[in-house]
Design a protein around this motif. Structure first.
Motif, PDB file in Angstrom:
ATOM      1  N   PRO A   1       0.800  -1.298   0.158  1.00  0.00           N
ATOM      2  CA  PRO A   1       0.103  -0.010  -0.189  1.00  0.00           C
ATOM      3  C   PRO A   1       0.894   1.197   0.068  1.00  0.00           C
ATOM      4  O   PRO A   1       0.510   2.191  -0.879  1.00  0.00           O
TER       5      PRO A   1
ATOM      6  N   ASP B   1       0.564   4.000  -2.744  1.00  0.00           N
ATOM      7  CA  ASP B   1       0.412   5.321  -2.342  1.00  0.00           C
ATOM      8  C   ASP B   1       1.300   6.432  -2.910  1.00  0.00           C
ATOM      9  O   ASP B   1       0.863   7.278  -3.924  1.00  0.00           O
TER      10      ASP B   1
ATOM     11  N   HIS C   1       0.940   6.371  -7.076  1.00  0.00           N
ATOM     12  CA  HIS C   1      -0.132   7.099  -7.632  1.00  0.00           C
ATOM     13  C   HIS C   1      -0.263   8.509  -7.164  1.00  0.00           C
ATOM     14  O   HIS C   1      -0.477   9.545  -8.045  1.00  0.00           O
ATOM     15  N   ARG C   2       0.268   8.910  -5.945  1.00  0.00           N
ATOM     16  CA  ARG C   2       0.429  10.424  -5.815  1.00  0.00           C
ATOM     17  C   ARG C   2       1.450  11.123  -6.633  1.00  0.00           C
ATOM     18  O   ARG C   2       1.204  12.129  -7.097  1.00  0.00           O
TER      19      ARG C   2
ATOM     20  N   ALA D   1      -0.064  11.463  -9.919  1.00  0.00           N
ATOM     21  CA  ALA D   1      -1.159  12.358  -9.937  1.00  0.00           C
ATOM     22  C   ALA D   1      -0.765  13.830 -10.109  1.00  0.00           C
ATOM     23  O   ALA D   1      -1.176  14.605 -10.598  1.00  0.00           O
TER      24      ALA D   1
ATOM     25  N   ASN E   1      -1.024  17.022 -12.643  1.00  0.00           N
ATOM     26  CA  ASN E   1      -1.955  18.069 -12.226  1.00  0.00           C
ATOM     27  C   ASN E   1      -1.241  19.261 -11.855  1.00  0.00           C
ATOM     28  O   ASN E   1      -2.009  20.351 -11.474  1.00  0.00           O
TER      29      ASN E   1
ATOM     30  N   ARG F   1       0.693  22.625 -11.424  1.00  0.00           N
ATOM     31  CA  ARG F   1       0.699  24.037 -12.395  1.00  0.00           C
ATOM     32  C   ARG F   1       2.044  24.723 -11.970  1.00  0.00           C
ATOM     33  O   ARG F   1       2.356  25.236 -12.763  1.00  0.00           O
TER      34      ARG F   1
ATOM     35  N   HIS G   1      -5.289  22.015  -7.901  1.00  0.00           N
ATOM     36  CA  HIS G   1      -5.192  20.875  -8.796  1.00  0.00           C
ATOM     37  C   HIS G   1      -4.403  19.795  -8.153  1.00  0.00           C
ATOM     38  O   HIS G   1      -4.665  18.446  -8.179  1.00  0.00           O
ATOM     39  N   ARG G   2      -3.308  20.028  -7.344  1.00  0.00           N
ATOM     40  CA  ARG G   2      -2.604  19.137  -6.575  1.00  0.00           C
ATOM     41  C   ARG G   2      -3.486  18.409  -5.567  1.00  0.00           C
ATOM     42  O   ARG G   2      -3.528  17.150  -5.642  1.00  0.00           O
TER      43      ARG G   2
ATOM     44  N   ALA H   1      -5.958  16.258  -6.974  1.00  0.00           N
ATOM     45  CA  ALA H   1      -5.193  15.216  -7.387  1.00  0.00           C
ATOM     46  C   ALA H   1      -4.895  14.004  -6.512  1.00  0.00           C
ATOM     47  O   ALA H   1      -4.872  12.500  -6.720  1.00  0.00           O
ATOM     48  N   ILE H   2      -4.226  14.343  -5.394  1.00  0.00           N
ATOM     49  CA  ILE H   2      -3.883  13.361  -4.311  1.00  0.00           C
ATOM     50  C   ILE H   2      -4.994  12.850  -3.659  1.00  0.00           C
ATOM     51  O   ILE H   2      -5.265  11.549  -3.638  1.00  0.00           O
TER      52      ILE H   2
ATOM     53  N   ASN I   1      -6.187  10.002  -6.051  1.00  0.00           N
ATOM     54  CA  ASN I   1      -5.133   8.949  -6.198  1.00  0.00           C
ATOM     55  C   ASN I   1      -4.364   8.532  -5.178  1.00  0.00           C
ATOM     56  O   ASN I   1      -3.640   7.451  -5.199  1.00  0.00           O
ATOM     57  N   ALA I   2      -4.513   9.058  -3.841  1.00  0.00           N
ATOM     58  CA  ALA I   2      -3.900   8.418  -2.648  1.00  0.00           C
ATOM     59  C   ALA I   2      -4.272   7.245  -2.473  1.00  0.00           C
ATOM     60  O   ALA I   2      -5.385   6.791  -2.419  1.00  0.00           O
ATOM     61  N   ARG I   3      -3.580   6.310  -1.651  1.00  0.00           N
ATOM     62  CA  ARG I   3      -3.787   4.937  -1.356  1.00  0.00           C
ATOM     63  C   ARG I   3      -3.861   4.903   0.288  1.00  0.00           C
ATOM     64  O   ARG I   3      -4.260   3.926   0.915  1.00  0.00           O
ATOM     65  N   LEU I   4      -3.347   5.889   0.731  1.00  0.00           N
ATOM     66  CA  LEU I   4      -3.220   6.117   2.148  1.00  0.00           C
ATOM     67  C   LEU I   4      -3.195   7.665   2.402  1.00  0.00           C
ATOM     68  O   LEU I   4      -2.616   8.428   2.089  1.00  0.00           O
ATOM     69  N   LEU I   5      -4.153   7.795   3.475  1.00  0.00           N
ATOM     70  CA  LEU I   5      -4.633   9.148   3.762  1.00  0.00           C
ATOM     71  C   LEU I   5      -4.955   9.244   5.179  1.00  0.00           C
ATOM     72  O   LEU I   5      -5.544   8.825   5.830  1.00  0.00           O
TER      73      LEU I   5
ATOM     74  N   GLU J   1      -3.888  15.340   7.003  1.00  0.00           N
ATOM     75  CA  GLU J   1      -3.763  15.693   5.506  1.00  0.00           C
ATOM     76  C   GLU J   1      -5.031  15.820   4.437  1.00  0.00           C
ATOM     77  O   GLU J   1      -5.417  16.719   3.584  1.00  0.00           O
TER      78      GLU J   1
END
Lengths: 350, 350
Positions: A264, A268, A271-272, A275, A279, A281, B271-272, B275-276, B279-283, B287
């Protein structure tokens, strides 16, 4: 100066390219009858330049200088942006970029061969190759070396070998380097163990731009430090057959441990990173390199299906400041550069 | 205990809902003939509970207690998860959750009215409303207060007014609070100026869960601290017509300054963050709140077209630990909770 805007040489499948981005063989040579660069007068430096230019531009295809004619870049008459481009492509060193001496570089059209003139030594000849192929690179640089030696006399001592400005290069004057991508060893905090082991083996561990630079994007350049008293083949064997494969094996082991124990966490991060690249800027260089490194690891570990490795490999180069300026314009301020970097990455990764 | 899994009361368009998430009017009351909670014996606490239960469950629709019957939750017989759920919905205080006293809460079915029993005072009655509608909330709590007072005697002094355990509540016993979302003032570093101004006006600035808690997701709860010697209407006027509109205006000004001067920075953050979240798998909780706050600002400033504000508002609640456990299971460890939070957010924001 006309460089290929998208440098493509390092994107073919190459041996161990999952860990080894590129390798390099470099020879240090000096022309007999001239003092070393740090002791030479301006006139003498100019004379070295003249000689080198004549010899290098005279080399033909049979001298193994790449596809065709060498390109001569007089660095005293080039722009800062162009010199930086060459640094970013590892075709000249930071030292040569920043030097005040009369200096130049000759580059083969495919950018795999370059000869720096009046760096620390009169001639610093290098062959770059994708992945781990030092044997082939050594063969090629030797052909170039012979071609040059047939036209000039090198400073040579029968007792010590080729004479160089720095004692660590005396002897064969050869240096083998590999640019390693070690993201898993970084995540598992084992990179310091690799550094210590390398130090014990008298290897240098350097950053992305070689001597005196920091690691970026989890890239580490490893090279031999001592050449005196050892043959090229001896050094090559130890380096390519023994030391580097061990580091590769460490990295691969760290990757499979990550896959097994920290799935995981790995997903994580991967993919972060993707992403944010898709995304953001505004994107700083250091962050871009860090995120690209994570995505590269994710692609190699089959965590991301829709990202081509080639695009990621190329972005490591394209996000560098001079390459960005080539794309987006020279007169960008720092904020605009971060914006242009984000734009380029976003579009490429979309 | 049966709570609505998705609390929806705060999602309608409400006055100033771009800055004011919700508002609250609270009355502190004590029942005559019993010592304050901190001095009461267990028997006396039980007696207060019994009285309160009888009175509160007897209230009908004409007592303005919401759509129908009040629900009685005996907090000494409820699970930790259920008590946390109530805290996360702002239906009970952290103090009541953690208290060792015999305690309970009565909640209207639509969750806009709650009465805590044996918190600092015997009865803490609150009406919650979306946006800035303190006038309506005050009217409603007064109706409830009258209904209760028609059935029990309150501790009351003709000279001081309603008597309360803490002197700051003596008098009308009323407290007005608003939950403000101030992301732009946070970005422009002006939040400290607001804090100082609030302090000078004798207002309390608190975190997301009220007294003794930190700000999360750029939410700040602001409330009056002193009630003695002032009428409810007087306090309400100053608070709702003057002080809070000023803070709202500050925040709106900060938002338009951001839009004008720092557009790329704002777009980058927005946008960040999205995006997170996608797409995040752990949060982690902190945060998640921070990123949701940035996305909420982005939606309100028309920087994101495809994100419904309602989903974002609901996620602030759904990412809280007890709500996550309600969704994903009670026996999750910390890592699994972070994974479940990321899963929920990813699916909701997809």
């Amino acid at each position: 100066m006309e460089l290929i805007p998208e440098s493509t040489w390092d994107n073919e499948p190459a041996p161990h390219s999952d860990v080894v981005m590129s390798c390099r063989v470099r020879l240090a040579r000096n022309i007999a009858g001239f003092p070393f660069v740090n002791r030479a007068s301006e006139t003498q430096c100019n004379e070295v330049m003249r000689t080198a230019r004549e010899v290098l531009l005279a080399m033909g295809n049979n001298d193994d200088n790449g596809d065709c004619q060498m390109m001569w870049v007089d660095l005293n008459n080039s722009t800062t942006r162009d010199r930086r481009l060459l640094v970013e492509r590892h075709l000249i060193s930071r030292n040569l970029d920043e030097s005040k001496t009369r200096r130049a570089v000759a580059i083969s059209e495919d950018e795999t061969l370059s000869v720096m003139v009046n760096e620390e030594d009169h001639l610093r000849m290098q062959v770059l190759a994708p992945g781990l192929e030092l044997g082939g690179a050594l063969e090629r640089i030797n052909t170039v070396d012979d071609a040059v030696e047939s036209r000039v006399d090198y400073a040579f001592s029968p007792r010590w070998g080729y004479l160089t400005a720095c004692p660590t290069n005396v002897g064969t004057g050869v240096r083998f380097s590999v640019m390693l991508h070690l993201p898993a060893l970084k995540i598992t905090n084992e990179i310091e163990r690799v550094r210590r082991a390398a130090r014990d083996l008298h290897l240098a561990v350097r950053g992305y731009y070689g001597e005196g630079t920091e690691s970026a994007g989890d890239f580490y350049q490893i090279s031999n430090q001592v050449t005196l008293g050892r043959t090229e083949v001896d050094l090559l064997d130890e380096f390519e057959q023994n030391i580097i494969p061990q580091i590769i094996a460490y990295e691969q082991e760290a990757r499979s441990i990550l896959a097994k124990r920290s799935e995981p966490l790995l997903d994580d991060r991967t993919h972060r990173a993707l992403a944010i690249l898709r995304n953001a800027r505004l994107l700083g260089l250091e962050e871009a390199m860090k995120l690209l490194s994570r995505v590269r690891l994710g692609v190699l570990m089959q965590r991301l299906d829709d990202v081509p490795l080639k695009a990621v490999n190329q972005l490591f180069l394209q996000v560098q400041p001079a390459h960005l300026q080539l794309h987006a314009g020279d007169d960008l301020n720092a904020d605009q550069l971060r914006e242009a970097r984000a734009d380029l990455v976003r579009k490429t990764m979309a």
